[in-house]
Design a protein around this motif. Structure first.
Motif, PDB file in Angstrom:
ATOM      1  N   VAL A   1      58.291 -62.882  28.428  1.00 28.18           N
ATOM      2  CA  VAL A   1      58.971 -62.412  27.215  1.00 28.18           C
ATOM      3  C   VAL A   1      58.526 -63.299  26.062  1.00 28.18           C
ATOM      4  O   VAL A   1      58.477 -64.521  26.190  1.00 28.18           O
ATOM      5  N   ARG A   2      58.183 -62.667  24.946  1.00 25.19           N
ATOM      6  CA  ARG A   2      57.756 -63.402  23.750  1.00 25.19           C
ATOM      7  C   ARG A   2      58.456 -62.804  22.540  1.00 25.19           C
ATOM      8  O   ARG A   2      58.547 -61.585  22.402  1.00 25.19           O
ATOM      9  N   VAL A   3      58.963 -63.665  21.663  1.00 24.57           N
ATOM     10  CA  VAL A   3      59.599 -63.227  20.425  1.00 24.57           C
ATOM     11  C   VAL A   3      58.924 -63.970  19.286  1.00 24.57           C
ATOM     12  O   VAL A   3      58.753 -65.184  19.351  1.00 24.57           O
TER      13      VAL A   3
ATOM     14  N   MET B   1      60.844 -58.901  13.305  1.00 22.66           N
ATOM     15  CA  MET B   1      60.714 -59.621  14.569  1.00 22.66           C
ATOM     16  C   MET B   1      59.942 -58.741  15.534  1.00 22.66           C
ATOM     17  O   MET B   1      60.141 -57.525  15.557  1.00 22.66           O
ATOM     18  N   ARG B   2      59.057 -59.365  16.303  1.00 24.38           N
ATOM     19  CA  ARG B   2      58.324 -58.637  17.348  1.00 24.38           C
ATOM     20  C   ARG B   2      58.755 -59.208  18.688  1.00 24.38           C
ATOM     21  O   ARG B   2      58.738 -60.419  18.895  1.00 24.38           O
ATOM     22  N   VAL B   3      59.169 -58.331  19.580  1.00 22.65           N
ATOM     23  CA  VAL B   3      59.575 -58.709  20.928  1.00 22.65           C
ATOM     24  C   VAL B   3      58.593 -58.063  21.894  1.00 22.65           C
ATOM     25  O   VAL B   3      58.325 -56.865  21.801  1.00 22.65           O
ATOM     26  N   GLU B   4      58.048 -58.868  22.804  1.00 18.05           N
ATOM     27  CA  GLU B   4      57.098 -58.377  23.796  1.00 18.05           C
ATOM     28  C   GLU B   4      57.611 -58.723  25.189  1.00 18.05           C
ATOM     29  O   GLU B   4      58.077 -59.831  25.419  1.00 18.05           O
TER      30      GLU B   4
ATOM     31  N   VAL C   1      55.024 -54.182  26.861  1.00 14.81           N
ATOM     32  CA  VAL C   1      55.812 -53.267  26.035  1.00 14.81           C
ATOM     33  C   VAL C   1      56.336 -54.102  24.882  1.00 14.81           C
ATOM     34  O   VAL C   1      56.862 -55.184  25.076  1.00 14.81           O
ATOM     35  N   TRP C   2      56.149 -53.613  23.658  1.00 15.32           N
ATOM     36  CA  TRP C   2      56.534 -54.387  22.476  1.00 15.32           C
ATOM     37  C   TRP C   2      57.339 -53.513  21.523  1.00 15.32           C
ATOM     38  O   TRP C   2      57.264 -52.281  21.573  1.00 15.32           O
ATOM     39  N   CYS C   3      58.102 -54.173  20.671  1.00 13.71           N
ATOM     40  CA  CYS C   3      58.805 -53.468  19.602  1.00 13.71           C
ATOM     41  C   CYS C   3      58.911 -54.390  18.405  1.00 13.71           C
ATOM     42  O   CYS C   3      58.824 -55.610  18.529  1.00 13.71           O
TER      43      CYS C   3
END
Length: 74
Positions: free
Chosen positions: A3-5, A13-16, A62-64
């Motif tokens: 998990v990466r933020v 913010m990008r969350v992966e 998967v990212w957002c």
């Protein structure tokens, strides 16, 4: 699983979330009221300004991207 933020320009913010299985790509579906699963991407789609999936040799991510609270999206 990884998990990466990260904070991006413009207050986003990008969350992966990455996992080692390159197969089984997530698909956005509309769950029926009685379904017990299938809502994860629908929730993500509702709150994210954009999202996607990146396939890599070592798996998939998967990212957002999320807008800063109080900022307009789109």
């Amino acid at each position: 699983m990884r998990v990466r933020v990260a904070r991006l320009d413009g207050g986003r913010m990008r969350v992966e979330v990455g996992d080692p299985d390159p197969r089984a790509l997530p698909v956005l579906v509309r769950a029926a009221d009685e379904d017990e699963s299938g809502r994860g991407l629908a929730l993500l789609d509702a709150v994210a300004t954009r999202w996607g999936v990146e396939r890599r040799a070592e798996g998939k991510t998967v990212w957002c991207e999320l807008a800063e609270e109080g900022r307009a999206t789109g």
